[in-house]
Scaffold this active site. Structure first.
Site, PDB file in Angstrom:
ATOM      1  N   ILE A  55       0.947  -1.209   0.139  1.00 61.39           N
ATOM      2  CA  ILE A  55      -0.062   0.073  -0.140  1.00 61.39           C
ATOM      3  C   ILE A  55       0.938   1.177   0.091  1.00 61.39           C
ATOM      4  O   ILE A  55       1.483   1.533   1.052  1.00 61.39           O
ATOM      5  CB  ILE A  55      -0.991  -0.003   1.331  1.00 61.39           C
ATOM      6  CG1 ILE A  55      -1.738  -1.402   1.492  1.00 61.39           C
ATOM      7  CG2 ILE A  55      -1.824   1.305   1.061  1.00 61.39           C
ATOM      8  CD1 ILE A  55      -2.586  -1.444   2.379  1.00 61.39           C
ATOM      9  N   HIS A  56       0.916   2.002  -0.941  1.00 57.00           N
ATOM     10  CA  HIS A  56       1.407   3.324  -1.346  1.00 57.00           C
ATOM     11  C   HIS A  56       0.939   4.106  -2.163  1.00 57.00           C
ATOM     12  O   HIS A  56      -0.072   3.782  -2.616  1.00 57.00           O
ATOM     13  CB  HIS A  56       3.097   2.730  -1.739  1.00 57.00           C
ATOM     14  CG  HIS A  56       2.962   2.006  -3.012  1.00 57.00           C
ATOM     15  ND1 HIS A  56       3.011   2.728  -4.139  1.00 57.00           N
ATOM     16  CD2 HIS A  56       2.930   0.966  -3.586  1.00 57.00           C
ATOM     17  CE1 HIS A  56       2.776   1.778  -5.389  1.00 57.00           C
ATOM     18  NE2 HIS A  56       2.862   0.784  -4.910  1.00 57.00           N
ATOM     19  N   GLY A  57       1.596   5.238  -2.355  1.00 57.06           N
ATOM     20  CA  GLY A  57       1.069   6.365  -3.306  1.00 57.06           C
ATOM     21  C   GLY A  57       0.200   6.123  -4.481  1.00 57.06           C
ATOM     22  O   GLY A  57      -0.853   6.422  -4.633  1.00 57.06           O
TER      23      GLY A  57
END
Length: 163
Positions: free
Chosen positions: A14-16
């Site tokens: 889960i990242h940008g």
């Protein structure tokens, strides 16, 4: 049954890009990290899930738990994005009865024991075998960082560099 809108290999989880691009394009209401390793590691699990926005449910589960959840009436109508660390976990999930037709290969970091095959993907021999198994099962493998990028045939890329 659960509606899986994206199955993506991205070891950043889960990242940008996931939060600002992929989740909007696929209108997922749940992010599920599917990994036996992470499901058993409370510290990693907590860190990964801590960045999820409040409007999206996030969880990290083992492959077997994901297979059970997929078939459970409890998750009927859930629109989920599945994130994986490696292709072997996807093979296991398919073999457990979860139909995945397309896998988006996003990112697999470089380490000493990995072979870099694209700017964002480095693989082990085990990964190569798992990708071949997925291809043999009829799963479409696409390389794409962002939804706006052109989809590239990951099987062809893999064949070109592993000749």
């Amino acid at each position: 049954m659960m509606n899986i809108v994206l199955a993506r290999i991205d070891d950043r989880f889960i990242h940008g890009q996931i939060l600002t691009r992929w989740i909007k394009v696929h209108a997922a209401d749940r992010i599920i990290v599917v990994s036996d390793d992470i499901a058993q590691d409370e510290m990693r699990k907590t860190l990964i899930l801590s960045v999820a926005p409040s409007n999206v449910k996030a969880s990290a589960v083992s492959v077997s738990k994901m297979a059970k959840a997929f078939h459970s009436p409890r998750y009927e109508g859930v629109t989920a994005m599945l994130l994986f660390e490696n292709p072997s976990d996807i093979v296991s999930l398919i073999e457990a009865g979860v139909p995945i037709k397309t896998v988006n290969v996003g990112g697999m970091r470089f380490e000493n024991h990995r072979r870099q095959i694209t700017k964002s993907v480095s693989v082990t021999e085990q990964d190569i075998k798992a990708f071949e198994t997925l291809s043999d099962k009829g799963v479409k493998l696409e390389l794409r960082q962002l939804p706006s990028d052109a989809s590239e045939d990951f099987v062809q890329i893999l064949r070109n560099v592993t000749k």
